[in-house]
Write an enzyme that holds these catalytic residues in place. Structure first.
Site, PDB file in Angstrom:
ATOM      1  N   ASP A 170       3.416  -8.900  23.751  1.00 35.25           N
ATOM      2  CA  ASP A 170       4.627  -9.643  23.427  1.00 35.25           C
ATOM      3  C   ASP A 170       5.213  -9.113  22.119  1.00 35.25           C
ATOM      4  OD1 ASP A 170       6.602 -11.432  22.803  1.00 35.25           O
ATOM      5  OD2 ASP A 170       5.316 -13.201  22.718  1.00 35.25           O
TER       6      ASP A 170
ATOM      7  N   GLU B 282       1.424   9.126  -3.199  1.00 36.78           N
ATOM      8  CA  GLU B 282       0.407   8.738  -4.174  1.00 36.78           C
ATOM      9  C   GLU B 282       0.127   7.243  -3.970  1.00 36.78           C
ATOM     10  OE1 GLU B 282       1.550   9.600  -8.171  1.00 36.78           O
ATOM     11  OE2 GLU B 282       2.318  11.584  -7.691  1.00 36.78           O
TER      12      GLU B 282
ATOM     13  N   GLU C 274      -1.256   3.928  -5.323  1.00 41.18           N
ATOM     14  CA  GLU C 274      -1.698   3.116  -6.455  1.00 41.18           C
ATOM     15  C   GLU C 274      -1.987   1.703  -5.952  1.00 41.18           C
ATOM     16  OE1 GLU C 274       0.862   5.384  -9.980  1.00 41.18           O
ATOM     17  OE2 GLU C 274       1.458   3.380  -9.304  1.00 41.18           O
TER      18      GLU C 274
ATOM     19  N   GLU D 121      -6.152   4.256 -12.934  1.00 41.41           N
ATOM     20  CA  GLU D 121      -4.771   4.323 -13.397  1.00 41.41           C
ATOM     21  C   GLU D 121      -4.621   3.578 -14.723  1.00 41.41           C
ATOM     22  OE1 GLU D 121      -1.807   5.136 -13.710  1.00 41.41           O
ATOM     23  OE2 GLU D 121      -1.549   6.636 -12.141  1.00 41.41           O
TER      24      GLU D 121
ATOM     25  N   GLU E 191      -5.847   4.981  -8.410  1.00 38.95           N
ATOM     26  CA  GLU E 191      -4.953   5.863  -7.661  1.00 38.95           C
ATOM     27  C   GLU E 191      -5.747   6.864  -6.843  1.00 38.95           C
ATOM     28  OE1 GLU E 191      -1.822   9.487  -8.452  1.00 38.95           O
ATOM     29  OE2 GLU E 191      -1.492   7.650  -9.596  1.00 38.95           O
TER      30      GLU E 191
ATOM     31  N   HIS F 243       4.609   6.760  -5.146  1.00 41.01           N
ATOM     32  CA  HIS F 243       5.501   7.906  -5.329  1.00 41.01           C
ATOM     33  C   HIS F 243       5.374   8.832  -4.121  1.00 41.01           C
ATOM     34  CE1 HIS F 243       4.327   7.229  -9.819  1.00 41.01           C
ATOM     35  NE2 HIS F 243       5.138   6.278  -9.373  1.00 41.01           N
TER      36      HIS F 243
ATOM     37  N   ARG G 283       8.839  10.926 -16.359  1.00 37.79           N
ATOM     38  CA  ARG G 283       8.373   9.811 -15.538  1.00 37.79           C
ATOM     39  C   ARG G 283       9.246   8.568 -15.658  1.00 37.79           C
ATOM     40  NH1 ARG G 283       3.931  12.971 -15.958  1.00 37.79           N
ATOM     41  NH2 ARG G 283       2.471  12.906 -14.188  1.00 37.79           N
TER      42      ARG G 283
ATOM     43  N   GLU H 150       9.493  14.391  -6.571  1.00 39.66           N
ATOM     44  CA  GLU H 150       8.973  13.110  -6.103  1.00 39.66           C
ATOM     45  C   GLU H 150       9.988  12.016  -6.359  1.00 39.66           C
ATOM     46  OE1 GLU H 150       5.696  11.405  -8.221  1.00 39.66           O
ATOM     47  OE2 GLU H 150       6.440  12.045 -10.178  1.00 39.66           O
TER      48      GLU H 150
ATOM     49  N   ARG I 183      10.156   8.103  -7.213  1.00 40.16           N
ATOM     50  CA  ARG I 183       9.158   7.289  -7.894  1.00 40.16           C
ATOM     51  C   ARG I 183       9.329   5.782  -7.712  1.00 40.16           C
ATOM     52  NH1 ARG I 183       5.983   9.580 -11.563  1.00 40.16           N
ATOM     53  NH2 ARG I 183       5.981   7.760 -12.949  1.00 40.16           N
TER      54      ARG I 183
END
Length: 476
Positions: free
Chosen positions: A53, A133, A135, A214, A222, A271, A342, A361, A363
């Site tokens: 379903d 990545e 985390e 991390e 991570e 990321h 970053r 990347e 982020r």
């Protein structure tokens, strides 16, 4: 894992498999599963599938909810957490029809596959390779309540700084506030746990680049993986989350991908590194381009940045997502790109210099996303950028090779911001989603259902009084 029904049957016999488990993905990105005795697994299972379903998965209206699940035997693996020997496999959802069933256009896996097919049809590239990545937090305890007369939560982990004064059981060596990055044992009490998860991932064909503690002191970890195709990595994202959560439970702990489970600590992102290939050749490299990026790579980036506010509705689809996207915790808040920065929403790793490694990347995504929808949406935004030759520099998206968290009030007015709430992201998706429906990749009906469901989530969240509101307003 397998190429034919015979391969599966031989494996079931050789390894004394007793159960076959079928893993399906619902609208929000949660595993659903059903299981049959291995003797019931026949060639017809691969052809006709197993009925279920679909309305209970959040997909179709009840009056059109009968669907079938067709297993993909190439994804099969032995589930390491089942007491009874169990072979598990992911699969695809089909609509029951005459003369033949057809792929359900809202099925997350179908959307991801369709996006890959659309990429090939454009001639731009034939493969998008991505590397997420992961985390997440691992706690020793979590409890919460959302009752009319009581609401709140309690989390705890032995290694947290708030346990330095624990007189019942304490060996010291706590993880400092916002100081967990790459810390070693004895502070890092979760080292062996990560290694055990890594070994499970490797056994299932999920290649791990590395794992580490991390920034977040209270159990933030991570694990980063090697690159693969879009649908492949969406599958592996689901499998990775499954392994991380169940291994934690097996060890008497609990794991979460909530973007912001701990106030005033770093949040959990996911990321996504990406680059395009055609006939096995990388398309993102140009020795003379900014940060050695090709014009195609810049246009692809331009599309992502142009549509990123709408993308947030798929890449950051929870109310909690936007409690992570705040200054001061290495999460992006503005729309721009840069090298080795970053604080930018798109970061170009300075260390990735070889042509086949040149990439960037994004982020802002986090682990509450449905990875099939999120990865497909990112690809569709990038394709739109290439087709329309969107130049991120001309559009004012950078490069911003400076700290975007410390902008003056005047500079803040010059740079666009990511949505501040889920409601804002949904408003953006409502206005800007034509790039997703190109080639029929994202059905209009799916976008409508997604927006309606997420608005309902947001309404529940905004209507619920919080403990902090009592602190701030009870005495007024």
């Amino acid at each position: 894992m397998f190429n034919s029904f015979k391969d599966v049957r031989d494996f079931i016999k050789d390894y004394k498999i007793k159960m076959v488990d079928f893993m399906m993905i619902d609208l929000n990105g949660r595993w659903r599963h059903l299981t049959i005795p291995s003797d019931r697994f026949t060639e017809d299972t691969l052809k006709s599938g197993i009925g279920f379903d679909g309305s209970n998965y959040g997909f179709a209206p009840v009056e059109k909810s009968d669907m079938v699940f067709i297993p993909d035997i190439s994804t099969a693996y032995i589930d390491p957490f089942m007491e009874i020997p169990t072979l598990a496999m992911i699969g695809d959802v089909y609509v029951i029809s005459l003369p033949e069933n057809y792929r359900f256009d809202q099925d997350p896996r179908n959307v991801a596959k369709h996006a890959e097919e659309y990429l090939k049809s454009t001639g731009i590239a034939d493969e998008m390779r991505i590397g997420p990545e992961f985390e997440f937090h691992v706690f020793d305890h979590v409890s919460y309540s959302t009752n009319p007369n009581e609401s709140g939560f309690v989390i705890d982990t032995e290694q947290a700084e708030w346990n330095t004064g624990n007189r019942d059981y304490n060996l010291g060596y706590k993880m400092p506030h916002k100081g967990g990055y790459h810390m070693a044992p004895p502070q890092d009490v979760l080292y062996d746990y990560r290694s055990r998860v890594t070994m499970l991932m490797e056994e299932m064909g999920i290649k791990v680049k590395y794992h580490h503690h991390e920034v977040g002191g209270p159990g933030q970890l991570e694990i980063e993986v090697e690159f693969g195709g879009l649908t492949e990595m969406a599958d592996k994202t689901m499998m990775t989350k499954y392994l991380i959560k169940n291994q934690a439970i097996a060890e008497g702990r609990t794991a979460t991908f909530m973007p912001k489970p701990v106030y005033a600590e770093a949040g959990n992102g996911m990321h996504v590194h990406m680059h395009l290939f055609k006939d096995g050749k990388p398309l993102f490299y140009d020795e003379n381009g900014y940060s050695q990026l090709s014009e195609l790579a810049m246009n692809f980036m331009g599309g992502i940045l142009k549509h990123i506010k709408a993308l947030c509705a798929f890449t950051n689809p929870s109310t909690n997502s936007f409690k992570r996207l705040v200054p001061g915790y290495e999460a992006p808040v503005t729309i721009g790109f840069a090298t080795a920065n970053r604080s930018s929403v798109i970061r170009i790793p300075a260390y990735a210099k070889d042509p086949d490694k040149k990439r960037y990347e994004i982020r802002n995504p986090d682990g509450t996303c449905n990875p099939y929808y999120a990865f497909a949406a990112i690809l569709m935004a990038g394709i739109d950028g290439v087709k329309n030759k969107i130049d991120p520099v001309a559009e004012g998206y950078g490069p911003y090779d400076f700290n975007l968290y410390t902008l003056s009030d005047e500079d803040k007015k010059k740079i666009q911001s990511l949505p501040h709430t889920l409601e804002e992201a949904l408003d953006e998706l409502e206005k800007d989603h034509d790039f997703l429906t190109e080639g029929g990749v994202f059905p209009e009906r799916l976008i409508d259902i997604w927006i309606a469901n997420k608005r309902a989530d947001n309404m529940r969240h905004t209507q619920m009084p919080t403990p902090m509101e009592f602190e701030m307003y009870y005495d007024l």
